[in-house]
Design an enzyme around this catalytic site. Structure first.
Site, PDB file in Angstrom:
ATOM      1  N   ARG A 282       0.904  -1.217  -0.253  1.00 51.62           N
ATOM      2  CA  ARG A 282      -0.217   0.363  -0.198  1.00 51.62           C
ATOM      3  C   ARG A 282       0.886   1.086  -0.006  1.00 51.62           C
ATOM      4  O   ARG A 282       1.237   1.260   0.941  1.00 51.62           O
ATOM      5  CB  ARG A 282      -0.635  -0.250   1.424  1.00 51.62           C
ATOM      6  CG  ARG A 282      -1.542   1.231   1.433  1.00 51.62           C
ATOM      7  CD  ARG A 282      -3.055   1.191   2.314  1.00 51.62           C
ATOM      8  NE  ARG A 282      -2.078   1.124   3.971  1.00 51.62           N
ATOM      9  CZ  ARG A 282      -1.959   0.615   4.800  1.00 51.62           C
ATOM     10  NH1 ARG A 282      -2.557  -0.778   4.626  1.00 51.62           N
ATOM     11  NH2 ARG A 282      -1.135   0.362   5.492  1.00 51.62           N
ATOM     12  N   HIS A 286      -2.485   4.452   5.713  1.00 57.02           N
ATOM     13  CA  HIS A 286      -3.743   3.372   5.682  1.00 57.02           C
ATOM     14  C   HIS A 286      -4.908   4.059   5.309  1.00 57.02           C
ATOM     15  O   HIS A 286      -5.925   3.517   4.424  1.00 57.02           O
ATOM     16  CB  HIS A 286      -4.025   2.939   6.428  1.00 57.02           C
ATOM     17  CG  HIS A 286      -5.152   2.018   7.119  1.00 57.02           C
ATOM     18  ND1 HIS A 286      -5.301   0.243   7.031  1.00 57.02           N
ATOM     19  CD2 HIS A 286      -5.978   2.258   8.885  1.00 57.02           C
ATOM     20  CE1 HIS A 286      -6.309   0.022   7.679  1.00 57.02           C
ATOM     21  NE2 HIS A 286      -6.597   1.247   8.427  1.00 57.02           N
ATOM     22  N   TYR A 295       5.802   4.949  11.413  1.00 58.60           N
ATOM     23  CA  TYR A 295       5.834   3.915  11.573  1.00 58.60           C
ATOM     24  C   TYR A 295       6.234   3.405  10.339  1.00 58.60           C
ATOM     25  O   TYR A 295       7.350   2.766  10.632  1.00 58.60           O
ATOM     26  CB  TYR A 295       5.028   3.105  12.407  1.00 58.60           C
ATOM     27  CG  TYR A 295       3.429   3.417  11.734  1.00 58.60           C
ATOM     28  CD1 TYR A 295       3.487   2.304  10.286  1.00 58.60           C
ATOM     29  CD2 TYR A 295       2.122   4.526  11.584  1.00 58.60           C
ATOM     30  CE1 TYR A 295       2.073   2.389   9.129  1.00 58.60           C
ATOM     31  CE2 TYR A 295       1.557   4.116  10.135  1.00 58.60           C
ATOM     32  CZ  TYR A 295       1.408   3.410   9.524  1.00 58.60           C
ATOM     33  OH  TYR A 295       0.211   3.758   8.903  1.00 58.60           O
TER      34      TYR A 295
HETATM   35  C1  LIG Z   1     -11.772  -6.446  14.076  1.00 50.95           C
HETATM   36  C2  LIG Z   1     -11.878  -5.125  14.274  1.00 50.95           C
HETATM   37  N1  LIG Z   1     -10.204  -5.290  14.527  1.00 50.95           N
HETATM   38  C3  LIG Z   1      -9.126  -4.330  14.711  1.00 50.95           C
HETATM   39  C4  LIG Z   1     -10.239  -3.378  13.392  1.00 50.95           C
HETATM   40  C5  LIG Z   1      -8.760  -1.795  13.653  1.00 50.95           C
HETATM   41  N2  LIG Z   1      -8.862  -1.730  11.739  1.00 50.95           N
HETATM   42  C6  LIG Z   1      -9.319  -1.890  11.205  1.00 50.95           C
HETATM   43  S1  LIG Z   1      -8.275  -1.960   9.445  1.00 50.95           S
HETATM   44  C7  LIG Z   1      -6.943  -2.285  10.402  1.00 50.95           C
HETATM   45  C8  LIG Z   1      -5.689  -3.232   9.942  1.00 50.95           C
HETATM   46  C9  LIG Z   1      -6.662  -3.552   9.080  1.00 50.95           C
HETATM   47  O1  LIG Z   1      -4.692  -4.663   8.582  1.00 50.95           O
HETATM   48  P1  LIG Z   1      -5.094  -5.010   7.017  1.00 50.95           P
HETATM   49  O2  LIG Z   1      -6.507  -5.956   6.919  1.00 50.95           O
HETATM   50  O3  LIG Z   1      -3.822  -5.701   6.966  1.00 50.95           O
HETATM   51  O4  LIG Z   1      -5.782  -4.247   5.692  1.00 50.95           O
HETATM   52  P2  LIG Z   1      -5.214  -3.158   4.918  1.00 50.95           P
HETATM   53  O5  LIG Z   1      -5.888  -1.910   6.200  1.00 50.95           O
HETATM   54  O6  LIG Z   1      -4.051  -3.230   5.289  1.00 50.95           O
HETATM   55  O7  LIG Z   1      -6.555  -3.130   3.864  1.00 50.95           O
HETATM   56  C10 LIG Z   1      -8.084  -2.185  12.027  1.00 50.95           C
HETATM   57  C11 LIG Z   1      -6.845  -2.792  13.147  1.00 50.95           C
HETATM   58  C12 LIG Z   1     -11.599  -3.435  12.917  1.00 50.95           C
HETATM   59  N3  LIG Z   1     -11.104  -2.837  11.577  1.00 50.95           N
HETATM   60  N4  LIG Z   1     -12.301  -4.638  13.114  1.00 50.95           N
END
Ligand SMILES: Cc1ncc(C[n+]2csc(CCOP(=O)(O)OP(=O)(O)O)c2C)c(N)n1
Length: 390
Positions: A282, A286, A295
């Site tokens: 990415r 985020h 970070y």
């Molecule tokens: C159950 C849950 N826990 C925590 C979150 C908070 N959260 C939103 S996005 C994220 C990181 C997700 O990372 P990834 O799965 O690698 O997807 P990316 O956003 O990098 O595409 C987190 C921890 C959430 N939305 N849902």
């Protein structure tokens, strides 16, 4: 542990990443059909599923348009027209490549970042922004596109995808003439740490469900690098569930398209699930509420720039004689799309509050109705502006 450590080392096919203590250093080779400098390379297993060269320009077009959509949506958020935006820049090949491998009857279950997949499923791009402008909880009719609404709860959609796939399976058992179809569950490397993904994979394996798990490993779950979340390459987790796992170069649209076409074919034929790990990055933050400089090392970001999915296919197209006019026409089309998007967003109206309360449950609910009445009373207590209220 230094979570901001660069993961840049070992991002080349078959090379080991900087390892966390106790983690495995050997990495599986990635499937690749188009090199970073735009040369085609054969692959014994997947070349037969590769897209026909005639469609390369349209694959490029989709990636170009979705990147421009991403830039425009980011600008709209910065101007206060959207509450939040979730950028995809860098992940265009993973999304367009996999989305374009799906057939009409297949069904996609996205996270909140699958704008490229939405494009391939025929969702009108402004509709994606309804959720981010806060005028609706959805934005499109999932049944019209076989593309579910965005899921903000990480990994929940992987269970929905398996359930739907089991439904397809049962429909076909009662009606063998029903069209073969599969689902694609999209999720990120961070979501792969959620229990829902584990449960979804156990069920998919147990019932041999026609589902393709498509993990975009973009290396970061907000501020946590993927190497902290897994001691083995994500694609290798599939072996523990008993189905194939493939790591593909997620910035190579031809390879992503071929591997997904193979996996969907495998699932539709009744051979069960497949896990695809699209190894990508990415490039952007985020979300627009995030600051990756806190970070992420800039050297890591720079190391990914030469692997840009658009640049790679553009090099190939130019080398095979696609005229300049193709690229200038596309630029014009994207600018026109941006204007249309902006106009549509500014015209989006918030629904009446009673609609919001009225759609909390499928049936009328006394508590919700009481809360609506309280809110309406509260609002009615204000003195209107033309009568001296502020
Ligand atoms: C159950 C849950 N826990 C925590 C979150 C908070 N959260 C939103 S996005 C994220 C990181 C997700 O990372 P990834 O799965 O690698 O997807 P990316 O956003 O990098 O595409 C987190 C921890 C959430 N939305 N849902």
């Amino acid at each position: 542990m230094d979570v901001a450590r660069s993961t840049a080392a070992g991002l080349e096919p078959g090379r080991a990443p900087g390892a966390v203590t106790g983690s495995r250093r050997d990495q599986p080779a990635m499937v690749q059909l188009l090199t970073e400098d735009g040369h085609l390379v054969p692959d014994d297993r997947f070349s037969d599923f590769a897209p026909h060269p005639e469609i390369y320009p349209s694959l490029y077009r989709d990636m170009f348009l979705i990147r421009r959509f991403d830039q425009e949506s980011t600008a709209l958020q910065r101007q206060g027209q959207l509450a939040l935006w979730v950028p995809l820049t860098g992940q265009e090949a993973a999304q367009i490549g996999s989305g374009r491998a799906m057939q009409a009857a297949d069904y996609a279950f996205p996270t909140y970042r699958e704008h490229g997949v939405a494009l391939t499923r025929g969702v009108d791009l402004p509709d994606i922004l309804r959720l981010f402008r806060g005028t609706t909880n959805g934005g499109w009719d999932p049944r019209e596109h076989n593309f579910q609404l965005y899921t903000l709860v990480l990994a929940a959609q992987t269970l929905h995808a398996v359930g739907y796939a089991m439904g397809i399976q049962r429909d076909r058992a009662t009606d063998p003439g029903a069209e073969a179809a599969a689902t694609v569950a999209y999720f990120g490397d961070g979501a792969s740490s959620e229990g829902d993904v584990h449960e979804a994979m156990v069920f998919a394996a147990s019932f041999n469900a026609p589902v393709v798990f498509f993990c975009q490993n973009n290396h970061w779950a907000i501020s946590v690098p993927s190497e902290v979340q897994t001691r083995v390459p994500l694609s290798e987790r599939a072996a523990g569930y008993g189905f194939p796992g493939i790591r593909v170069d997620g910035n190579d649209i031809l390879a992503v398209n071929a591997v997904t076409a193979w996996a969907l074919d495998h699932a539709r034929r009744g051979n069960g699930p497949v896990l695809i790990e699209a190894f990508t990055y990415r490039m952007s933050a985020h979300t627009t509420a995030d600051d990756p400089t806190k970070y992420r090392a800039s050297a890591e970001e720079e190391s990914w720039a030469p692997r840009d999915p658009l640049r790679r296919l553009e090099s190939h197209l130019r080398a095979t004689g696609i005229p300049d006019s193709f690229f200038t026409d596309l630029e014009g089309e994207a600018t026109e799309q941006a204007g249309r998007l902006r106009k549509a967003v500014l015209a989006m109206e918030a629904p009446d509050l009673s609609h919001r309360f009225g759609t909390a449950y499928a049936e009328p609910h006394p508590l919700v109705q009481e809360e609506l009445r309280q809110w309406q009373d509260y609002e009615a207590g204000f003195v209107p502006a033309d009568e001296g209220g502020k």
